[in-house]
Design a protein around this motif. Structure first.
Motif, short mmCIF file in Angstrom:
data_model
loop_
_atom_site.label_atom_id
_atom_site.label_comp_id
_atom_site.label_asym_id
_atom_site.label_seq_id
_atom_site.Cartn_x
_atom_site.Cartn_y
_atom_site.Cartn_z
N ASP A 217 20.31 -2.90 19.34
CA ASP A 217 21.08 -3.39 18.19
C ASP A 217 20.08 -3.81 17.12
N GLY A 220 21.63 -5.80 14.25
CA GLY A 220 21.92 -7.17 14.63
C GLY A 220 20.67 -8.04 14.63
N ALA A 221 19.55 -7.46 15.09
CA ALA A 221 18.29 -8.21 15.10
C ALA A 221 17.84 -8.54 13.69
N ASN A 223 19.70 -8.89 10.97
CA ASN A 223 20.58 -9.90 10.38
C ASN A 223 20.40 -11.27 11.04
N THR A 224 20.26 -11.29 12.35
CA THR A 224 20.19 -12.56 13.07
C THR A 224 18.85 -13.27 12.86
N HIS A 225 17.76 -12.51 12.94
CA HIS A 225 16.44 -13.13 12.92
C HIS A 225 15.80 -13.19 11.53
N GLN A 229 19.51 -7.01 6.20
CA GLN A 229 19.61 -5.74 6.94
C GLN A 229 18.67 -4.70 6.33
#
Length: 252
Positions: A217, A220-221, A223-225, A229
């Motif tokens: 993902d 996702g990485a 956006n999360t970290h 994007q």
């Protein structure tokens, strides 16, 4: 460490194969030579075959919707405009994208990688003035090895830089430093490129370039970290010149 070119890559057929190269000559106002020279339209395309010109990526087959394409590698013989494609699940194919009979063979070759519930491949096309990059201007993508390493560290798993499908990879600069270069000029070898924009990523990066299977993902990485994007930057060549793997790079 001095900033320098770690590797160079081109993609003769958009989304259908990658090729490492050792040297290239960039021309002002042009994409990397032979990069996205051809593209594969699908059954719902609105690409104008009568007056072909640059068109949005939504008109073409892409790895975002067809992850199996990510595992294709390519070899281009420029003198004969001949391409050889390889995929771990298929026999190699050698063909000429400008030859109608060869295009029929190519479309049959790539069909097993495509899903029955999506618009399938229809034709192989090109535009005389500009490669089919994802940006409306003739762009060359620049990536930072350290930024890739930062994403891999955040995901706690190594993965191949080929997921990002960059043209020029740089090393010797801090992670994410390139994101602050918008509007600046960068000399690489003898060429000068103007940084135009950050590259927002799609789900293609989730597909493994060895197997063609979605196994991470990546979005996702990001956006999360990292709170965005984006990965890599698009640039436009403003001064022509040659460059090679290992060539120095500097902001000017």
């Amino acid at each position: 460490m001095t900033m320098r070119v770690a590797s160079l890559c081109r993609y003769p057929i958009k989304s259908h194969g990658r090729e490492r190269i050792e040297q290239v000559t960039l021309s002002a106002g042009k994409t990397m030579p032979w990069d996205r020279m051809w593209a594969v339209t699908h059954e719902a395309t609105k690409f104008d075959t009568v007056s072909p010109t640059w068109a949005s990526c939504r008109n073409f087959m892409r790895g975002a919707g067809t992850p199996g394409l990510a595992a294709i590698s390519a070899t281009l013989i420029e003198e004969t405009r001949t391409v050889t494609l390889s995929h771990p699940d298929l026999d190699d194919i050698t063909f000429r994208p400008d030859d109608a009979a060869d295009v029929v063979r190519f479309l049959a070759w790539v069909a097993p990688l495509c899903s029955d519930d999506r618009a399938g491949p229809r034709d192989l096309v090109s535009a005389p003035e500009q490669g089919m990059t994802d940006s409306q201007f003739p762009s060359i993508s620049i990536m930072n090895v350290a930024s890739h390493d930062a994403v891999a560290d955040a995901m706690q798993t190594p993965f191949d830089i080929e997921r990002w499908r960059g043209n020029i990879w740089l090393e010797g600069l801090p992670a994410w430093a390139e994101m602050d270069w918008i509007g600046r000029d960068l000399r690489i070898g003898d060429a000068i490129l103007r940084i135009r924009e950050r590259i927002q990523r799609c789900s293609l990066t989730n597909a493994n370039p060895t197997t063609g299977v979605r196994d991470t993902d990546t979005l996702g990485a990001l956006n999360t970290h990292f709170g965005h994007q984006d990965f890599g930057i698009n640039a436009e060549v403003v001064t022509s010149g040659p460059l090679t793997t290992g060539a120095p790079a500097e902001l000017i």
